[in-house]
Design an enzyme around this catalytic site. Structure first.
Site, PDB file in Angstrom:
ATOM      1  N   GLU B 138       0.863  -1.085   0.032  1.00  0.00           N
ATOM      2  CA  GLU B 138      -0.073  -0.048   0.007  1.00  0.00           C
ATOM      3  C   GLU B 138       0.695   1.392   0.146  1.00  0.00           C
ATOM      4  O   GLU B 138       0.830   2.134   0.956  1.00  0.00           O
ATOM      5  CB  GLU B 138      -0.853  -0.139   1.223  1.00  0.00           C
ATOM      6  N   GLU B 309      -6.699  -7.700  -0.933  1.00  0.00           N
ATOM      7  CA  GLU B 309      -7.673  -7.265   0.295  1.00  0.00           C
ATOM      8  C   GLU B 309      -9.054  -7.287  -0.129  1.00  0.00           C
ATOM      9  O   GLU B 309      -9.245  -5.988  -0.444  1.00  0.00           O
ATOM     10  CB  GLU B 309      -6.864  -6.255   1.147  1.00  0.00           C
TER      11      GLU B 309
END
Ligand SMILES: [Zn+2]
Ligand SMILES: [Zn+2]
Ligand SMILES: [Zn+2]
Lengths: 646, 646, 646
Positions: B138, B309
């Site tokens: 991320e 995710e």
């Protein structure tokens, strides 16, 4: 005209100058951001380009206003003397990369500013084409009056020592017995930032006073240098509209003409009006904000006022930047003239295709085509030729007191979050304007002879000498709430507010309250009920109660009290209540007024009468039967102007 | 599956692995926050637990995606090299105690990141159970792309020297003649934080470009190491949805598969919709936000996209964290598959009962019971078995241009506070989706062959080469307002906007304005009146005026202009006006579309057709008479999915 | 009476004292901001003025409460030891210039505070006129509990070492395996400010616990010194209403009487109510906020509670500062008495015309005239004489659990932005109060014998020992949502929430969600539908479902569950739903209540019954036929009080 030769190839200068003259312009301002071009390295001066630029402009027939370039210190100067950078209230240094990156308390910057000013004044002081000077530019823009630097601390201490003489006197004035805040010497005093809780209000206001004085002395140093080398040329500074970070009258004392920035589109969106009125005036702006500032800066300039930057189309700096309606550039130019402005300069000649302000319109598009503003200026120039020359804006019969110290008093101790002294002043001005009555602004040191009515919307700190003069003057006076509520030391006056004003009207304020936005109070005035909110006072009086509060809380308490000389309004008023208060006061002072003009505005300059339609439908002009029209006629379209003589 | 063996006792690993396989999962991602467990002190590696974890997972039948742990530098590293910490825009060091506490410009952190990556890649590069790698995690989370550290300054100067070659060229590009901002050398340049006023927009955008390049090189260093030691295993990075802090295409060039985070609940609340629509979609999310990102990251991954995710229930990080409706985990999983996603990993296997994210649901509750998400995954796994294998998402006929540089241009010079490039892009995407038409995203370097319609909602910086390719392509093009309005140097194009786009459609933009939220403009389009707001342009053109403005301001001015090749929309549009613009454009480009689908969404992957009901009432699926259903049927309940083949 | 002799000329003291006694006052608090006057330079004590002040007050007949002056360290102390200044969360030092500018972790400040306390206690400990002591003043005002100084870091590490014993235990509790946050030693630990993302919630709560303990030990040091030198005089501290920055019970353990500040006007505007209710109660305040705090601080003072500062008119510190209705000073004084308060002191005697609080009313105007508050105090004094003496507030039958650790848990992990634990507690209290039922507050260590109903609105961290005692007590218990959801380590309990509370009611919470302001859930309770919002849980249970959710999401799920012993409310409730829940619970616990009292409030102290009308219309008092009125009668005007005995 605002022009930046340093931003354009030399090849464009002559053509630009020719077109300016062709358009009918006569003044051009240059230089105020050009330091790095004039002196690209310390002591290495490149005058040749500026010599040429002035020559090209002057020969084309333009009078040059030359700006000192101190609003934009070059990088090499910051490299060598990083201490010139300003420091924000959190203690962070504000870095190079835009403009106004200097601290007014930096001694080094003061000497460097004097050096570059001297160099320019020596070279161009007696230049045939240089007809006026501008110091720096827009003091106060980007929140730059207050710097929390080490030099500011030192200078503040000296300033306090001078003001108070002894530390005991400062302790008394600041009330340091309150929370064990006592000082033993001036050296112990710090700036009022990063405290655990708000400082003593006297500490707060003194820091503003000090900062204001720093601006005055910074500016005066440049004026003195220019005057020494450039006799006979007037000196101006270009102020920001409605900025109250420093005392503009005090800076104005040292210059010949006040000039200011007319940007009504952003002014509307940032301003006092409710959303539905902002929508109504979206592309014409608040009808009273430009006129207010013309009148205010006329006072700052002691009668002489210029517009240095007139918005020519959409700009770049507001949260939103709507376009003015077609016709507004013409309307604003005439409005300025009507209010006594003797020169209107547009910002800017050509829209810049690079750097920070590329969304800011010019009279020309970036590709040099004429934009809408250009066409409207041409119209004004043509119309101007029809008018008789030499008409001078006379003194008004109504004056509004705008006092910078009083603004600082409510800024430091607002007591109510929604209290806006700026909105109060503009609301009072607007109310008078809608009744067709002209206004002057005055400070507490102004000449007040001849006024029939003096309005003091919130003269928080009323000076004894001013009150004395009011007593002896013929004028009737109307005070708004909070007037006389603080002494020069930011104390409550002995014997309660309104302190010295009780000489004019026998009242005593025993309680004040600030009220949240969701609540309003009812006031009964002449059998009508009005709503008011935000601020309410409990007044005791032996005078006539003209209007009173209605409701559960202190029912019947005075809302407006009057003596033969003065009236005191014990509530924050706008809308219908303020219309009633001001309308009645005009009659009481023996002044004539018109019925509510709605979106029309009228004013006079000498024998000329003007009307401006800020509305969306045609309006009838209040001209007499014998009126002789120079521009327009009896019926005025939206965004249009009429000029006549009765 | 996202799994953290370091957070659980070893005794749980085997059982967890067994249950994952039993559930039908085949991939497990581990390791991305485990640095301190792998190397608890400098140079002291504890591989044994990770060896065992990989073994347990692999032996159970799972393919391991191994993450490099650089998103979470351990405390000992920060102790030894505090200069790795990032610095925020105020100049404050961002401390250890959470994650992502590193500066992309720290040379020490780059060497340490390389060292740990190399150590892991050497140890596990050819491990039988390691089937893929993830770099870091991320990029951009917690606002970590921009660091204002001393090393960032130095690296920025080098980057500028490389970009511009000479300081004169930089002075030209940044327009430093504007406010005496001229630089003498690259060493004088600072980062654009803590300035008195906004920096030159070119300064601003260059800092973003630089920061973006730092991310690319940081990532590429890891990819190179992994590839050297782990041949044949794809490398991915797990991106954040809709983050535009860096150029995702450029990072995507260096990896094999793009993966991203699907969190539609927070996406809804933070997103573009009005409150009543947020209420309507409260527990299903914005129907277009996940699909938008699947399609975008498919482009970033040059055809290969994973979900790393997937939200399995309520999460912890939004201002409010509502639960998805029961059924949404299944729906989102199928939606991903339909849009070409080849692997969906849920975050996380089991809800953590400690530390920062304990309110973040897992497939299992903290006590290891199956939660709702687990049951829905089981359903998907069962349904998947009914489908034919090998279906591949094909190329669409419509492409939307999403250009990161253009995003930075409007971020640095928004000109209107309410302008949201992100909302504009999603609104255009959503409009196409509601008409049942599939979309690909493209950048300016993408292959554009085969598209019939290319939509460019705000291609602010249009590259000449791309315009050239558009000219030669068969596609019709629709440009939104602001397209072509800035050059690569962040200047207004010579000859006015839309600069190079004028080759496709003969227009010239002479004025732009941003409009406050309370105002809207009226547009006449085919005898209907539409409302639009926020942004309006004055366009001059020799082309056909398809729609025009109605009202007091520049009445009749063009609102939509069209040539044979391109259309240009001179206003910010959404709602009914955008429906009309896009609907017409589809027809103009010869494309078929469906009537407005409301809360239904349809798409296809190969021969499979999918429908998703995001609404609150049953809906009819637009299936042909011969449709053969694998999942669901012609009538779709709320929160339900149908899959068929025509 | 709050009096500041150091702020007034000595010549005024005697007259002030005389007037206080004449008004009927018997206590006077002095000294708490007078350090600089007592010790203007290090070690140079000027006692003579304080000797005289105490003498003048005492001889006039007043009992002196002497404050230690540590809330306002003098400038010379800050000059000499700048390390005593507090540091804010950004790392900036909070400077001298107001008050409370000290860090509780400064060892130097602790020794200096002990020194001045010792000096005062030695001099006045056995003084005939000194009848009580106050330590410091208003711990927590101006956000001063949390300091991020170097000494705070060091002290925090020692505190952690003591709490956890080993770094492994801290790593376990903080969950540092989560993001590689592992520590090797306590020396590595830093404060939880300036992180990239939120810290481990255990880190966050531990810093609050530590800071709270610092306050306790700082306060206890003063108490110990005072007790050593001033036997028999009670020691109090003056707390802020509803402050939860530290554990007030723990500080309360070390003092004899808790006192607090009653400022309902600002409390209303800052508080829980919707705008229309704020309008309704504008000049009377939230009817339950003062009573809530009387009851809470009665618990903090273990039965003894004083009001040290009662608002006497408008104040200065809220965003707006409306005036109380005439009569409210009397009403609030009686309300305090009714709730067991044994001394009411007004802040302040005379309005200060200088320094920070000059807009804060006093009983006297700045010119020493009596203001409205003075007249109302006179009324109360006269009325008080009609009442029988010796009436003592008894124990209530209902207790509300207010637990500071639980507050910190939701502060650190709110999970929903709109969740306000403070509003939840006040809503529950208010609901009971509107039904005419008296309440005590309890902590988890309080004696719970005798209560019939215990309400725990959000007992997030439920201690095993407390749960054990609840099990054995006769009381019925009602738990609000989130109760039992965290362990002492800020983990989710093993076996899911509500952790130990499952011993009282067999439920298990498998999902929680926070909901945005624009959404509400429907709850069916006894065939009525109610709206609720903000927080919802999914509960599994074998117990009786008393109310359930209605709607698309998990339709029929339990909203209120009950066992024989306890009820659990799975949703954030206020308004009608909370009325129903609490009303039913009172009946279930065998308690009598009144119909909804609206704007009336009733309570009892010993044999006296009180009614207060906070409404705008007259109301009937719920007095029996035989009621004997001491004050007022059966019909109560707005802002009026009735006192009777049945
Ligand atoms: Zn003066
Ligand atoms: Zn490119
Ligand atoms: Zn305990």
């Amino acid at each position: 005209m605002c022009y930046y030769p340093e931003q354009w190839p030399r090849g464009k200068w002559a053509e630009d100058a020719r077109r300016m003259v062709e358009l009918g312009l006569s003044w051009v301002r240059i230089g105020e951001f050009a330091w790095a071009k004039i002196e690209p390295r310390s002591g290495e001066f490149h005058w040749e380009w500026l010599d040429e630029a002035i020559d090209v402009l002057g020969k084309a027939g333009l009078k040059v206003i030359l700006g000192t370039p101190t609003a934009a210190p070059p990088k090499w100067l910051v490299n060598r003397y990083p201490e010139i950078l300003p420091v924000d209230a959190t203690g962070a240094v504000r870095k190079f990369g835009a403009r106004r990156h200097y601290c007014f308390s930096s001694r080094r910057y003061r000497s460097e500013a004097a050096r570059i000013t001297e160099a320019m004044a020596r070279r161009y002081g007696e230049h045939i084409y240089v007809h006026a000077w501008q110091t720096d530019n827009e003091y106060g823009d980007h929140d730059t009056i207050y710097s929390y630097s080490a030099e500011a601390v030192g200078a503040f201490r000296l300033w306090l020592a001078e003001r108070y003489g002894s530390i005991d006197e400062l302790n008394r004035a600041w009330g340091t017995s309150f929370w064990s805040m006592r000082y033993d010497s001036f050296e112990e005093i710090d700036l009022p930032n990063n405290l655990v809780e708000e400082p003593s209000p006297t500490h707060g206001v003194d820091f503003i006073r000090f900062s204001s004085d720093q601006v005055k002395s910074f500016n005066k140093a440049q004026v003195d240098i220019i005057r020494a080398h450039s006799p006979g040329r007037p000196v101006t500074h270009n102020f920001m509209s409605q900025n109250t970070d420093f005392d503009h009258y005090r800076v104005g004392e040292d210059i010949d003409i006040a000039s200011w920035d007319v940007y009504p589109m952003g002014g509307l969106l940032n301003g006092r009006l409710a959303a539905k009125d902002k929508e109504h005036y979206l592309r014409v702006g608040d009808p009273d904000q430009p006129a207010f500032n013309h009148d205010l800066y006329r006072a700052v300039g002691r009668g002489r006022v210029w517009v240095m930057e007139q918005q020519p189309g959409p700009v770049n700096w507001a949260a939103h930047n709507q376009s003015p309606a077609d016709g507004m550039v013409r309307l604003w130019t005439w409005l300025a003239y009507a209010h006594g402005v003797d020169m209107v300069s547009y910002f800017r000649w050509r829209q810049a295709p690079f750097a920070q302000e590329q969304f800011h319109a010019g009279l020309l598009l970036p590709n040099s085509e004429a934009d809408q503003g250009y066409l409207e200026v041409a119209e004004v120039v043509a119309e101007m030729k029809r008018l008789p020359e030499g008409e001078v804006r006379g003194k008004a019969q109504v004056a509004i007191v705008l006092d910078y110290e009083s603004r600082w008093a409510t800024r430091v101790l607002p007591q109510g979050r929604s209290y806006s002294a700026s909105a109060v002043a503009l609301d009072w001005y607007s109310t008078v304007a809608r009744l067709g009555v002209d206004v002057d602004f005055i400070g507490q040191h102004s000449d007040i002879a001849g006024y029939k009515l003096i309005l003091a919307p919130d003269l928080v700190i009323a000076e004894e000498a001013f009150v004395e003069r009011l007593t002896r003057a013929d004028a009737k006076v109307v005070f708004g709430a909070r007037s006389g509520s603080k002494t020069r030391d930011m104390h409550i006056p002995e014997g309660l507010p309104p302190g010295p004003l009780a000489k004019l009207i026998d009242i005593s304020v025993s309680r004040v309250e600030s009220l949240p936005e969701f609540h309003s109070e009812t006031v009964l005035y002449g059998n009508e009920a009005y709503e008011a909110g935000g601020w309410r006072e409990t007044v005791r009086t032996s005078e006539t109660v003209i209007a009173s509060f209605d409701g559960e809380y202190r029912n019947g308490a005075p809302a407006l009290v009057g003596s033969d000389k003065a009236r005191y309004l014990a509530v924050a008023a706008n809308g219908a209540l303020l219309d009633k208060v001001i309308g009645d006061a005009l009659g009481w002072a023996g002044l004539e007024s018109l019925p509510d003009l709605g979106d029309l505005r009228v004013t006079r300059r000498g024998n000329l009468r003007f009307a401006f339609n800020f509305g969306r439908i045609p309006a009838e002009v209040p001209a007499g039967a014998s009126a002789e029209f120079y521009v327009g006629g009896r019926t005025l379209k939206p965004v249009d102007v009429a000029i006549w003589r009765e």
